[in-house]
Motif scaffolding. Structure first.
Motif, PDB file in Angstrom:
ATOM      1  N   VAL A  25       0.857  -1.187   0.000  1.00  0.00           N
ATOM      2  CA  VAL A  25       0.000   0.000   0.000  1.00  0.00           C
ATOM      3  C   VAL A  25       0.893   1.238   0.000  1.00  0.00           C
ATOM      4  CG1 VAL A  25      -0.255  -0.091   2.531  1.00  0.00           C
ATOM      5  CG2 VAL A  25      -1.853   1.270   1.158  1.00  0.00           C
ATOM      6  N   LEU A  26       0.609   2.136  -0.928  1.00  0.00           N
ATOM      7  CA  LEU A  26       1.253   3.446  -0.997  1.00  0.00           C
ATOM      8  C   LEU A  26       0.329   4.405  -0.263  1.00  0.00           C
ATOM      9  CD1 LEU A  26       2.222   3.258  -4.773  1.00  0.00           C
ATOM     10  CD2 LEU A  26       3.663   2.699  -2.798  1.00  0.00           C
ATOM     11  N   LYS A  27       0.770   4.894   0.892  1.00  0.00           N
ATOM     12  CA  LYS A  27      -0.098   5.640   1.804  1.00  0.00           C
ATOM     13  C   LYS A  27      -0.021   7.144   1.568  1.00  0.00           C
ATOM     14  CE  LYS A  27       0.652   2.277   5.539  1.00  0.00           C
ATOM     15  NZ  LYS A  27       1.098   2.118   6.939  1.00  0.00           N
ATOM     16  N   ARG A  28      -1.187   7.763   1.763  1.00  0.00           N
ATOM     17  CA  ARG A  28      -1.294   9.221   1.712  1.00  0.00           C
ATOM     18  C   ARG A  28      -0.645   9.773   0.433  1.00  0.00           C
ATOM     19  NH1 ARG A  28       0.141  12.881   5.997  1.00  0.00           N
ATOM     20  NH2 ARG A  28      -1.307  14.082   4.724  1.00  0.00           N
ATOM     21  N   VAL A  29      -1.157   9.287  -0.674  1.00  0.00           N
ATOM     22  CA  VAL A  29      -0.589   9.668  -1.966  1.00  0.00           C
ATOM     23  C   VAL A  29      -0.844  11.136  -2.287  1.00  0.00           C
ATOM     24  CG1 VAL A  29      -0.759   7.315  -2.840  1.00  0.00           C
ATOM     25  CG2 VAL A  29      -2.637   8.910  -3.279  1.00  0.00           C
ATOM     26  N   GLU A  30      -1.732  11.789  -1.525  1.00  0.00           N
ATOM     27  CA  GLU A  30      -1.983  13.220  -1.732  1.00  0.00           C
ATOM     28  C   GLU A  30      -0.759  14.066  -1.392  1.00  0.00           C
ATOM     29  OE1 GLU A  30      -2.720  12.452   2.527  1.00  0.00           O
ATOM     30  OE2 GLU A  30      -3.296  11.421   0.653  1.00  0.00           O
ATOM     31  N   GLN A  31       0.288  13.452  -0.838  1.00  0.00           N
ATOM     32  CA  GLN A  31       1.549  14.166  -0.625  1.00  0.00           C
ATOM     33  C   GLN A  31       2.157  14.616  -1.948  1.00  0.00           C
ATOM     34  OE1 GLN A  31       4.057  12.183   2.716  1.00  0.00           O
ATOM     35  NE2 GLN A  31       2.653  10.581   2.026  1.00  0.00           N
ATOM     36  N   VAL A  32       1.783  13.932  -3.020  1.00  0.00           N
ATOM     37  CA  VAL A  32       2.227  14.306  -4.368  1.00  0.00           C
ATOM     38  C   VAL A  32       1.098  15.111  -5.013  1.00  0.00           C
ATOM     39  CG1 VAL A  32       2.935  13.433  -6.627  1.00  0.00           C
ATOM     40  CG2 VAL A  32       3.675  12.259  -4.535  1.00  0.00           C
ATOM     41  N   PRO A  33       1.334  16.353  -5.414  1.00  0.00           N
ATOM     42  CA  PRO A  33       0.246  17.247  -5.837  1.00  0.00           C
ATOM     43  C   PRO A  33      -0.696  16.671  -6.893  1.00  0.00           C
ATOM     44  CG  PRO A  33       2.264  18.498  -5.564  1.00  0.00           C
ATOM     45  CD  PRO A  33       2.641  17.053  -5.376  1.00  0.00           C
ATOM     46  N   ALA A  34      -0.195  15.956  -7.870  1.00  0.00           N
ATOM     47  CA  ALA A  34      -1.074  15.424  -8.921  1.00  0.00           C
ATOM     48  C   ALA A  34      -2.120  14.476  -8.329  1.00  0.00           C
ATOM     49  CB  ALA A  34      -0.250  14.707  -9.982  1.00  0.00           C
ATOM     50  N   TYR A  35      -1.729  13.701  -7.326  1.00  0.00           N
ATOM     51  CA  TYR A  35      -2.668  12.770  -6.699  1.00  0.00           C
ATOM     52  C   TYR A  35      -3.619  13.509  -5.771  1.00  0.00           C
ATOM     53  CZ  TYR A  35       0.086   9.046  -8.729  1.00  0.00           C
ATOM     54  OH  TYR A  35       0.717   8.212  -9.635  1.00  0.00           O
ATOM     55  N   ALA A  36      -3.157  14.580  -5.138  1.00  0.00           N
ATOM     56  CA  ALA A  36      -4.049  15.408  -4.330  1.00  0.00           C
ATOM     57  C   ALA A  36      -5.154  15.994  -5.198  1.00  0.00           C
ATOM     58  CB  ALA A  36      -3.264  16.522  -3.647  1.00  0.00           C
ATOM     59  N   ASP A  37      -4.794  16.455  -6.387  1.00  0.00           N
ATOM     60  CA  ASP A  37      -5.794  17.008  -7.310  1.00  0.00           C
ATOM     61  C   ASP A  37      -6.780  15.927  -7.750  1.00  0.00           C
ATOM     62  OD1 ASP A  37      -4.542  19.456  -7.137  1.00  0.00           O
ATOM     63  OD2 ASP A  37      -3.437  19.240  -9.021  1.00  0.00           O
ATOM     64  N   LEU A  38      -6.268  14.717  -7.997  1.00  0.00           N
ATOM     65  CA  LEU A  38      -7.145  13.623  -8.416  1.00  0.00           C
ATOM     66  C   LEU A  38      -8.160  13.297  -7.315  1.00  0.00           C
ATOM     67  CD1 LEU A  38      -7.922  11.325 -10.366  1.00  0.00           C
ATOM     68  CD2 LEU A  38      -6.148   9.925  -9.264  1.00  0.00           C
ATOM     69  N   LEU A  39      -7.706  13.170  -6.089  1.00  0.00           N
ATOM     70  CA  LEU A  39      -8.602  12.840  -4.981  1.00  0.00           C
ATOM     71  C   LEU A  39      -9.658  13.912  -4.787  1.00  0.00           C
ATOM     72  CD1 LEU A  39      -5.943  11.575  -2.420  1.00  0.00           C
ATOM     73  CD2 LEU A  39      -7.474  10.165  -3.793  1.00  0.00           C
ATOM     74  N   LYS A  40      -9.238  15.171  -4.838  1.00  0.00           N
ATOM     75  CA  LYS A  40     -10.205  16.264  -4.666  1.00  0.00           C
ATOM     76  C   LYS A  40     -11.228  16.257  -5.790  1.00  0.00           C
ATOM     77  CE  LYS A  40     -10.678  21.209  -3.821  1.00  0.00           C
ATOM     78  NZ  LYS A  40     -11.806  21.381  -4.745  1.00  0.00           N
ATOM     79  N   GLY A  41     -10.773  16.002  -7.019  1.00  0.00           N
ATOM     80  CA  GLY A  41     -11.708  15.954  -8.136  1.00  0.00           C
ATOM     81  C   GLY A  41     -12.732  14.838  -7.981  1.00  0.00           C
ATOM     82  N   ILE A  42     -12.283  13.678  -7.459  1.00  0.00           N
ATOM     83  CA  ILE A  42     -13.198  12.562  -7.240  1.00  0.00           C
ATOM     84  C   ILE A  42     -14.281  12.945  -6.240  1.00  0.00           C
ATOM     85  CG2 ILE A  42     -13.370  10.247  -6.237  1.00  0.00           C
ATOM     86  CD1 ILE A  42     -10.515   9.746  -7.380  1.00  0.00           C
ATOM     87  N   LEU A  43     -13.873  13.488  -5.103  1.00  0.00           N
ATOM     88  CA  LEU A  43     -14.847  13.793  -4.051  1.00  0.00           C
ATOM     89  C   LEU A  43     -15.655  15.047  -4.358  1.00  0.00           C
ATOM     90  CD1 LEU A  43     -12.993  12.715  -0.799  1.00  0.00           C
ATOM     91  CD2 LEU A  43     -14.771  11.517  -2.077  1.00  0.00           C
ATOM     92  N   ASP A  44     -15.116  15.978  -5.112  1.00  0.00           N
ATOM     93  CA  ASP A  44     -15.929  17.111  -5.567  1.00  0.00           C
ATOM     94  C   ASP A  44     -17.103  16.606  -6.402  1.00  0.00           C
ATOM     95  OD1 ASP A  44     -14.516  19.148  -4.344  1.00  0.00           O
ATOM     96  OD2 ASP A  44     -13.341  19.673  -6.123  1.00  0.00           O
TER      97      ASP A  44
END
Length: 293
Positions: A87-106
Motif C-alpha cells: 500500500v502506498l499511503k497518503r498519496v496526496e503528498q504528491v500534488p497530482a494525486y491530491a488534485d485527483l482525490l479532490k476531483g473525485i470527491l468534488d
C-alpha cells in the motif's frame, strides 16, 4: 463536469450509513498505471509505504506476517510474480494525486447536492493505493474513516461484514489503543453477515466508517485505490474512542459512543481542550513557523 464515481439515486439515500457498489471512470487514468506507480513508490517517503507477502491469513498474526526482501519500486515492477501486497499511503503528498482525490470527491459531493467536497464536509482527504500480486489477501480489519474503494486493474473480492450490533467486533476493540495492530480476530461464520463485492476494473464499493472487512485478489495482479475522508461525525467519534481507550487503561471501561450522549459531549470537550495547544503547534510547524515567531 462528469463525476468520476457514479453513485445511484437509491444509494445516495442511504449514504454514508451502509455499503453499496459503485462504478467509476478511473481505470484508464495514467496516474494509476503500473509505470506511474513505480515512480510514485520512488517519490513517497519510506514511512508512507507498507508491504509484505501476499500469502497471509484473513486473521493473520501480525508477528508472523511473511516479508518481501525487495525495494518498493522493484515490488511494483515485479508485482505479477512477487507474491506481495503493498500500500502506498497518503498519496496526496504528491500534488497530482491530491488534485485527483479532490476531483473525485468534488464530483461525489455535487451528485449528492453540495457545491464541492468541502461543502459536503469531506475533510482530511487521503488516498491509499494498493498494488497486490495474484491471490493476495488483506486481513480482517476496520478503518477510522469513510472510503470509496475503486478497482483499477485485475479482480478483487471485497467482504464487508455488518457489525452494527457490535457482535462481530466488540466496542472495546474499536477503541484506539496505542500499539494495537489493525488485524482483527476473524471467524468463518462472519460470512453469514457479509456483503461481497466482486470487482473488476471500473467497479468499486463504498465502505462506511468502522465496517469490518477483508479483501483478496483474483488470478491477476491488482491495482486499487481507497479514497478516504473524515466527516465531522467521524472525527468526533474517533476522539471519543481515543478517550474511552485511555480511560479503559485506567480501569474505567466506557459505554460505546452514542449510548450516553451527555457524557460523550463532556469527554469530547475535555479531549478537545487538552489537544488544542498541540494542534496549534502542529499547525504552526506545517506553515514553517515556530511558536516564538
Amino acid at each position: 463536469m462528469a463525476s468520476l464515481i457514479s453513485v445511484s439515486a437509491q444509494d445516495r439515500e442511504t449514504f454514508p450509513s451502509v455499503p453499496f457498489g459503485i462504478k467509476h471512470a478511473l481505470a484508464d487514468d495514467p496516474l494509476l498505471s503500473l509505470d506511474r506507480l513505480i515512480d510514485l513508490a520512488a517519490r513517497l517517503p519510506r514511512h508512507s509505504i507498507e508491504f509484505n507477502g501476499g500469502n497471509v491469513a484473513i486473521d493473520q498474526n501480525p508477528d508472523t506476517v511473511p516479508l518481501v526482501e525487495m525495494e518498493p519500486t522493484e515490488i511494483v515492477r515485479r508485482i505479477r510474480e512477487a507474491n506481495a501486497w503493498m500500500v502506498l499511503k497518503r498519496v496526496e503528498q504528491v500534488p497530482a494525486y491530491a488534485d485527483l482525490l479532490k476531483g473525485i470527491l468534488d464530483g461525489v459531493a455535487r451528485d449528492i447536492g453540495h457545491a464541492d467536497a468541502a461543502d459536503a464536509g469531506f475533510t482530511n482527504i487521503e488516498g491509499f493505493i494498493f498494488v497486490s500480486s495474484p491471490n493476495a489477501t488483506t486481513p480482517f480489519h476496520v478503518d477510522p474513516e469513510d472510503n470509496f474503494f475503486v478497482q483499477i486493474h485485475g479482480e478483487k473480492y471485497f467482504h464487508i461484514i455488518d457489525n452494527r450490533d457490535g457482535s462481530i467486533v466488540p466496542d472495546a476493540v474499536m477503541e484506539f489503543r496505542p500499539g494495537a495492530h489493525r488485524n482483527l480476530t476473524y471467524k468463518p461464520e462472519f460470512e453469514d453477515r457479509a456483503r461481497v463485492f466482486t470487482m473488476n476494473a471500473g467497479d468499486g464499493c463504498f465502505v462506511p466508517y468502522h465496517w469490518p472487512h477483508w479483501v483478496r485478489t483474483g488470478s491477476s495482479y491488482s491495482i486499487s485505490m481507497a479514497v478516504t475522508w473524515k466527516s465531522t461525525a467521524v472525527k468526533r467519534s474517533n476522539r471519543l474512542l481515543a478517550v474511552n481507550a485511555m480511560l479503559r487503561r485506567y480501569g474505567l471501561p466506557q459505554p460505546a459512543p452514542g449510548r450516553r450522549p451527555t457524557f460523550d459531549a463532556v469527554k469530547i470537550a475535555a479531549i478537545t481542550a487538552l489537544r488544542a495547544p498541540v494542534e496549534e503547534l502542529r499547525r504552526l510547524r506545517s506553515r514553517g513557523l515556530s511558536a516564538a515567531e
